[in-house]
Design a protein around this motif. Structure first.
Motif, PDB file in Angstrom:
ATOM      1  N   GLN A   9       0.822  -1.231   0.063  1.00 38.41           N
ATOM      2  CA  GLN A   9       0.062  -0.003  -0.023  1.00 38.41           C
ATOM      3  C   GLN A   9       0.747   1.334   0.159  1.00 38.41           C
ATOM      4  O   GLN A   9       0.570   2.131  -0.654  1.00 38.41           O
ATOM      5  CB  GLN A   9      -1.039   0.059   1.182  1.00 38.41           C
ATOM      6  N   LEU A  10       2.030   1.086   0.603  1.00 37.04           N
ATOM      7  CA  LEU A  10       2.998   2.260   0.710  1.00 37.04           C
ATOM      8  C   LEU A  10       3.386   2.848  -0.607  1.00 37.04           C
ATOM      9  O   LEU A  10       3.709   3.796  -0.689  1.00 37.04           O
ATOM     10  CB  LEU A  10       4.176   2.013   1.569  1.00 37.04           C
ATOM     11  N   SER A  11       3.334   1.742  -1.633  1.00 32.37           N
ATOM     12  CA  SER A  11       3.890   2.363  -2.818  1.00 32.37           C
ATOM     13  C   SER A  11       3.000   2.252  -4.175  1.00 32.37           C
ATOM     14  O   SER A  11       3.053   2.680  -5.284  1.00 32.37           O
ATOM     15  CB  SER A  11       4.932   1.361  -3.487  1.00 32.37           C
ATOM     16  N   ARG A  13       0.906   4.671  -5.619  1.00 35.03           N
ATOM     17  CA  ARG A  13       0.888   6.056  -5.868  1.00 35.03           C
ATOM     18  C   ARG A  13      -0.513   6.611  -6.201  1.00 35.03           C
ATOM     19  O   ARG A  13      -1.145   7.674  -5.684  1.00 35.03           O
ATOM     20  CB  ARG A  13       1.791   6.601  -6.913  1.00 35.03           C
ATOM     21  N   SER A  15      -3.626   5.119  -5.485  1.00 31.36           N
ATOM     22  CA  SER A  15      -4.590   5.165  -4.433  1.00 31.36           C
ATOM     23  C   SER A  15      -4.341   6.304  -3.364  1.00 31.36           C
ATOM     24  O   SER A  15      -4.975   6.716  -2.852  1.00 31.36           O
ATOM     25  CB  SER A  15      -4.383   3.687  -3.749  1.00 31.36           C
ATOM     26  N   THR A  16      -2.996   6.542  -3.129  1.00 35.57           N
ATOM     27  CA  THR A  16      -2.615   7.292  -2.088  1.00 35.57           C
ATOM     28  C   THR A  16      -3.055   9.131  -2.723  1.00 35.57           C
ATOM     29  O   THR A  16      -3.547   9.880  -1.813  1.00 35.57           O
ATOM     30  CB  THR A  16      -0.957   7.775  -1.826  1.00 35.57           C
ATOM     31  N   ARG A  17      -3.044   9.216  -3.938  1.00 33.83           N
ATOM     32  CA  ARG A  17      -3.530  10.512  -4.451  1.00 33.83           C
ATOM     33  C   ARG A  17      -5.196  10.437  -4.737  1.00 33.83           C
ATOM     34  O   ARG A  17      -5.537  11.450  -4.737  1.00 33.83           O
ATOM     35  CB  ARG A  17      -2.531  10.821  -5.892  1.00 33.83           C
ATOM     36  N   GLN A  20      -7.615   7.543  -1.503  1.00 36.10           N
ATOM     37  CA  GLN A  20      -7.300   7.361  -0.061  1.00 36.10           C
ATOM     38  C   GLN A  20      -7.971   8.681   0.549  1.00 36.10           C
ATOM     39  O   GLN A  20      -8.395   8.456   1.766  1.00 36.10           O
ATOM     40  CB  GLN A  20      -6.050   7.159   0.367  1.00 36.10           C
ATOM     41  N   SER A  56      -4.990  10.562   4.532  1.00 31.76           N
ATOM     42  CA  SER A  56      -4.961   9.210   3.909  1.00 31.76           C
ATOM     43  C   SER A  56      -5.049   8.167   4.829  1.00 31.76           C
ATOM     44  O   SER A  56      -4.958   8.034   6.025  1.00 31.76           O
ATOM     45  CB  SER A  56      -3.538   8.944   3.171  1.00 31.76           C
ATOM     46  N   ILE A  58      -3.380   5.639   4.732  1.00 32.60           N
ATOM     47  CA  ILE A  58      -1.777   5.229   5.302  1.00 32.60           C
ATOM     48  C   ILE A  58      -1.662   6.002   6.605  1.00 32.60           C
ATOM     49  O   ILE A  58      -1.255   5.551   7.581  1.00 32.60           O
ATOM     50  CB  ILE A  58      -0.593   5.404   4.214  1.00 32.60           C
ATOM     51  N   SER A  59      -1.726   7.240   6.597  1.00 35.04           N
ATOM     52  CA  SER A  59      -1.523   8.134   7.735  1.00 35.04           C
ATOM     53  C   SER A  59      -2.536   7.714   8.745  1.00 35.04           C
ATOM     54  O   SER A  59      -1.834   8.014  10.031  1.00 35.04           O
ATOM     55  CB  SER A  59      -1.629   9.795   7.182  1.00 35.04           C
TER      56      SER A  59
END
Length: 119
Positions: A9-11, A13, A15-17, A20, A56, A58-59
């Motif tokens: 999930q950390l990579s 990009r 989904s994080t932008r 999320q 996000s 992740i955060s």
């Protein structure tokens, strides 16, 4: 797949932008509204402040779920929570084989090629 190895999930990009931030606001606000008393008992004031700023998934995982569940890091949390948690952790010292490596019956994993959550 993020479900097999949540560390990827950390990579992701895209989904994080993209997705999320949409999910994170609702999740963050719900957790703060419904569980603030529990969070304040198990997290430090700095950790609660970080949860309030999370933008996000992740955060949220880093500031809320990992410390709330007594994990040392986000990487350890993802390593333990993914089905392939037996793979090498980013910063963990234990290198043991585990869940997927020791399955003794046939196992089928199905993932969608067009899953918007993964890249």
């Amino acid at each position: 797949s993020g479900a097999l190895d949540t560390r990827v999930q950390l990579s992701f990009r895209h989904s994080t932008r993209f997705w999320q931030p949409f999910l994170a606001k609702t999740m963050r606000d719900t957790m703060l509204e419904k569980f603030m008393d529990r969070l304040e008992k198990r997290l430090t004031p700095d950790q609660v402040a970080n949860v309030k700023k999370a933008e996000s998934i992740i955060s949220i995982d880093r500031s809320l779920f990992a410390p709330y569940n007594k994990f040392d890091s986000l990487e350890q949390y993802y390593s333990e929570m993914g089905a392939m948690g037996d793979w090498r952790c980013f910063s963990c010292s234990s290198q043991g084989a585990g869940r997927i490596a020791n399955v003794s019956i046939p196992l089928l994993n199905v993932n969608a090629l067009d899953d918007p959550i993964g890249d």
